[in-house]
Design a protein around this motif. Structure first.
Motif, PDB file in Angstrom:
ATOM      1  N   VAL A   1      35.757  25.939  44.206  1.00  0.00           N
ATOM      2  CA  VAL A   1      37.101  26.276  44.635  1.00  0.00           C
ATOM      3  C   VAL A   1      37.016  27.396  45.663  1.00  0.00           C
ATOM      4  N   ILE A   2      37.794  27.251  46.757  1.00  0.00           N
ATOM      5  CA  ILE A   2      37.849  28.257  47.813  1.00  0.00           C
ATOM      6  C   ILE A   2      39.317  28.576  48.070  1.00  0.00           C
ATOM      7  N   ILE A   3      39.705  29.836  47.880  1.00  0.00           N
ATOM      8  CA  ILE A   3      41.090  30.248  48.085  1.00  0.00           C
ATOM      9  C   ILE A   3      41.127  31.416  49.062  1.00  0.00           C
ATOM     10  N   SER A   4      41.981  31.309  50.084  1.00  0.00           N
ATOM     11  CA  SER A   4      42.153  32.383  51.067  1.00  0.00           C
ATOM     12  C   SER A   4      43.640  32.660  51.230  1.00  0.00           C
ATOM     13  N   ASN A   5      44.008  33.945  51.157  1.00  0.00           N
ATOM     14  CA  ASN A   5      45.414  34.317  51.260  1.00  0.00           C
ATOM     15  C   ASN A   5      45.544  35.608  52.053  1.00  0.00           C
ATOM     16  N   ASN A   6      46.293  35.559  53.127  1.00  0.00           N
ATOM     17  CA  ASN A   6      46.540  36.738  53.963  1.00  0.00           C
ATOM     18  C   ASN A   6      47.979  37.201  53.754  1.00  0.00           C
ATOM     19  N   GLY A   7      48.135  38.265  52.971  1.00  0.00           N
ATOM     20  CA  GLY A   7      49.469  38.797  52.747  1.00  0.00           C
ATOM     21  C   GLY A   7      50.070  38.436  51.410  1.00  0.00           C
ATOM     22  N   GLY A   8      49.249  37.983  50.464  1.00  0.00           N
ATOM     23  CA  GLY A   8      49.765  37.617  49.146  1.00  0.00           C
ATOM     24  C   GLY A   8      48.681  37.664  48.085  1.00  0.00           C
ATOM     25  N   ASN A   9      49.080  37.558  46.826  1.00  0.00           N
ATOM     26  CA  ASN A   9      48.151  37.629  45.706  1.00  0.00           C
ATOM     27  C   ASN A   9      47.518  36.275  45.411  1.00  0.00           C
ATOM     28  N   ILE A  10      46.355  36.325  44.763  1.00  0.00           N
ATOM     29  CA  ILE A  10      45.731  35.147  44.174  1.00  0.00           C
ATOM     30  C   ILE A  10      45.660  35.393  42.676  1.00  0.00           C
ATOM     31  N   GLU A  11      46.313  34.528  41.898  1.00  0.00           N
ATOM     32  CA  GLU A  11      46.335  34.679  40.449  1.00  0.00           C
ATOM     33  C   GLU A  11      45.903  33.369  39.803  1.00  0.00           C
ATOM     34  N   PHE A  12      45.020  33.455  38.806  1.00  0.00           N
ATOM     35  CA  PHE A  12      44.509  32.252  38.164  1.00  0.00           C
ATOM     36  C   PHE A  12      44.127  32.563  36.725  1.00  0.00           C
ATOM     37  N   GLU A  13      44.004  31.502  35.936  1.00  0.00           N
ATOM     38  CA  GLU A  13      43.708  31.669  34.521  1.00  0.00           C
ATOM     39  C   GLU A  13      42.720  30.602  34.072  1.00  0.00           C
ATOM     40  N   LYS A  14      41.646  31.024  33.431  1.00  0.00           N
ATOM     41  CA  LYS A  14      40.647  30.128  32.861  1.00  0.00           C
ATOM     42  C   LYS A  14      40.165  29.092  33.878  1.00  0.00           C
ATOM     43  N   MET A  15      39.717  29.586  35.023  1.00  0.00           N
ATOM     44  CA  MET A  15      39.169  28.725  36.061  1.00  0.00           C
ATOM     45  C   MET A  15      37.750  28.301  35.666  1.00  0.00           C
ATOM     46  N   SER A  16      37.510  26.984  35.669  1.00  0.00           N
ATOM     47  CA  SER A  16      36.198  26.465  35.308  1.00  0.00           C
ATOM     48  C   SER A  16      35.638  25.678  36.483  1.00  0.00           C
ATOM     49  N   VAL A  17      34.446  26.069  36.950  1.00  0.00           N
ATOM     50  CA  VAL A  17      33.810  25.386  38.089  1.00  0.00           C
ATOM     51  C   VAL A  17      32.365  25.049  37.753  1.00  0.00           C
ATOM     52  N   GLY A  18      31.839  24.023  38.445  1.00  0.00           N
ATOM     53  CA  GLY A  18      30.457  23.647  38.227  1.00  0.00           C
ATOM     54  C   GLY A  18      29.485  24.425  39.081  1.00  0.00           C
ATOM     55  N   LYS A  19      29.977  24.890  40.277  1.00  0.00           N
ATOM     56  CA  LYS A  19      29.045  25.546  41.201  1.00  0.00           C
ATOM     57  C   LYS A  19      29.531  26.902  41.715  1.00  0.00           C
ATOM     58  N   ALA A  20      30.734  26.969  42.307  1.00  0.00           N
ATOM     59  CA  ALA A  20      31.083  28.204  43.020  1.00  0.00           C
ATOM     60  C   ALA A  20      32.576  28.481  43.044  1.00  0.00           C
ATOM     61  N   VAL A  21      32.882  29.789  43.081  1.00  0.00           N
ATOM     62  CA  VAL A  21      34.242  30.290  43.286  1.00  0.00           C
ATOM     63  C   VAL A  21      34.212  31.260  44.454  1.00  0.00           C
ATOM     64  N   SER A  22      35.104  31.057  45.425  1.00  0.00           N
ATOM     65  CA  SER A  22      35.207  31.963  46.572  1.00  0.00           C
ATOM     66  C   SER A  22      36.667  32.342  46.759  1.00  0.00           C
ATOM     67  N   LEU A  23      36.951  33.654  46.711  1.00  0.00           N
ATOM     68  CA  LEU A  23      38.331  34.146  46.785  1.00  0.00           C
ATOM     69  C   LEU A  23      38.422  35.240  47.837  1.00  0.00           C
ATOM     70  N   THR A  24      39.404  35.124  48.732  1.00  0.00           N
ATOM     71  CA  THR A  24      39.576  36.105  49.804  1.00  0.00           C
ATOM     72  C   THR A  24      41.046  36.445  49.959  1.00  0.00           C
ATOM     73  N   THR A  25      41.358  37.754  49.981  1.00  0.00           N
ATOM     74  CA  THR A  25      42.724  38.191  50.247  1.00  0.00           C
ATOM     75  C   THR A  25      42.722  39.377  51.210  1.00  0.00           C
ATOM     76  N   LYS A  26      43.832  39.503  51.906  1.00  0.00           N
ATOM     77  CA  LYS A  26      44.119  40.684  52.711  1.00  0.00           C
ATOM     78  C   LYS A  26      45.545  41.092  52.406  1.00  0.00           C
ATOM     79  N   ASN A  27      45.742  42.371  52.050  1.00  0.00           N
ATOM     80  CA  ASN A  27      47.055  42.864  51.651  1.00  0.00           C
ATOM     81  C   ASN A  27      47.573  42.108  50.425  1.00  0.00           C
ATOM     82  N   GLY A  28      46.716  41.961  49.436  1.00  0.00           N
ATOM     83  CA  GLY A  28      47.088  41.295  48.199  1.00  0.00           C
ATOM     84  C   GLY A  28      46.029  41.519  47.139  1.00  0.00           C
ATOM     85  N   ASP A  29      46.380  41.219  45.886  1.00  0.00           N
ATOM     86  CA  ASP A  29      45.455  41.401  44.765  1.00  0.00           C
ATOM     87  C   ASP A  29      44.826  40.069  44.363  1.00  0.00           C
ATOM     88  N   ILE A  30      43.668  40.183  43.703  1.00  0.00           N
ATOM     89  CA  ILE A  30      43.012  39.030  43.103  1.00  0.00           C
ATOM     90  C   ILE A  30      42.879  39.308  41.612  1.00  0.00           C
TER      91      ILE A  30
END
Length: 220
Positions: free
Chosen positions: A140-169
Motif C-alpha cells: 500500500v502506498i498513500i500520499s497526502n499533501n495537506g491532510g491526515n492519513i488514518e488507518f486501522e489494522k493494516m495488513s500487507v504482504g510486503k510493504a507500507v509507504s506513507l507520506t504526508t505534508k502538513n498532516g499527521d500519520i
C-alpha cells in the motif's frame, strides 16, 4: 511614478479579491462505479481536494461512490494488467481555480475493495485519507499533501509507504516489531518510530513534514 505604481497595486489587489470571492458554480452529480466481472488486482487513485474513505467490499467487486462536476470529474479505467485507475480530471480555465472549493459534501469519496486487490496506491491533497481494517497481499502506498492519513489494522504482504505534508500519520499495522524494516523521516513533528531499523520480511516507510507520526504494531 510611485503614485502610478501604487494605484496599479491597488487595482490588482482589488481584482484578485473580487475573483477570490467568487463561488464555485459547478454542478455536481452523485455517481457510482462497480468493477463488475473484472478481477481487480491493483487500484491506483490520483485525485486532489478529496477526502477518501476506504473499506472492504462485501462482494468480489470494487465499488466507488463519488461526485462528478461539469468542470471536474473522474476518469475511471481498467487495464489489461488488472489495474483499476481513478484520476480526477479538470476542464477549467485558470480563473476557475481561484475562489471557493466545491462544497465539502462533494469532496468525499467512498471506496470498497475486495480481497482480490493486492496493491493499493492513493494520492490526494487537503483532505483526510481514512482506511478501515484492510488486507493486501502486496503493498500500500498513500500520499497526502495537506491532510491526515488514518488507518486501522493494516495488513500487507510486503510493504507500507506513507507520506504526508502538513498532516499527521496515525494508525496500526498487523505484525510485530521484528516483522518490519523501518525507514522514517520526520520534520517539524514528533514520531514514535525510529529513523531506521533493519531486519524484517516487510518494509515500513514513513515520511512526514510538519505533522506527527504514531503507528502501533498489533500481533494477530
Amino acid at each position: 511614478m510611485k503614485k502610478l505604481l501604487s494605484l496599479l497595486c491597488v487595482i490588482v489587489s482589488l481584482t484578485l479579491f473580487a475573483l477570490t470571492g467568487c463561488s464555485n458554480n459547478d454542478t455536481f452529480t452523485a455517481k457510482s462505479y462497480s468493477s463488475g466481472e473484472s478481477v481487480v488486482e491493483s487500484v491506483s487513485m490520483d485525485v486532489s481536494d478529496r477526502q477518501i474513505n476506504i473499506g472492504i467490499s462485501d462482494d468480489e467487486k470494487v465499488h466507488i461512490e463519488y461526485f462528478d462536476g461539469e468542470k471536474e470529474y473522474f476518469d475511471i479505467s481498467f487495464s489489461e494488467n488488472n489495474e483499476l485507475a481513478v484520476k480526477l480530471t479538470f476542464n477549467k480555465e485558470w480563473t476557475d481555480f481561484i475562489g471557493t472549493k466545491a462544497a465539502a459534501e462533494y469532496r468525499k469519496m467512498t471506496v470498497k475493495l475486495p480481497a482480490t486487490v493486492k496493491t493499493l496506491s492513493v494520492s490526494t491533497t487537503n483532505e483526510k485519507v481514512n482506511i478501515e481494517p484492510l488486507t493486501l497481499a502486496d503493498s500500500v502506498i498513500i500520499s497526502n499533501n495537506g491532510g491526515n492519513i488514518e488507518f486501522e489494522k493494516m495488513s500487507v504482504g510486503k510493504a507500507v509507504s506513507l507520506t504526508t505534508k502538513n498532516g499527521d500519520i496515525k494508525g496500526s499495522v498487523i505484525g510485530g516489531w521484528d516483522d518490519f524494516a523501518i525507514n522514517c523521516t520526520i520534520k517539524k513533528g514528533e514520531s514514535n518510530l525510529p529513523a531506521e531499523k533493519v531486519g524484517g520480511d516487510k518494509s515500513l516507510k514513513v515520511n512526514c513534514n510538519n505533522g506527527d507520526i504514531n503507528i502501533e504494531f498489533i500481533k494477530e
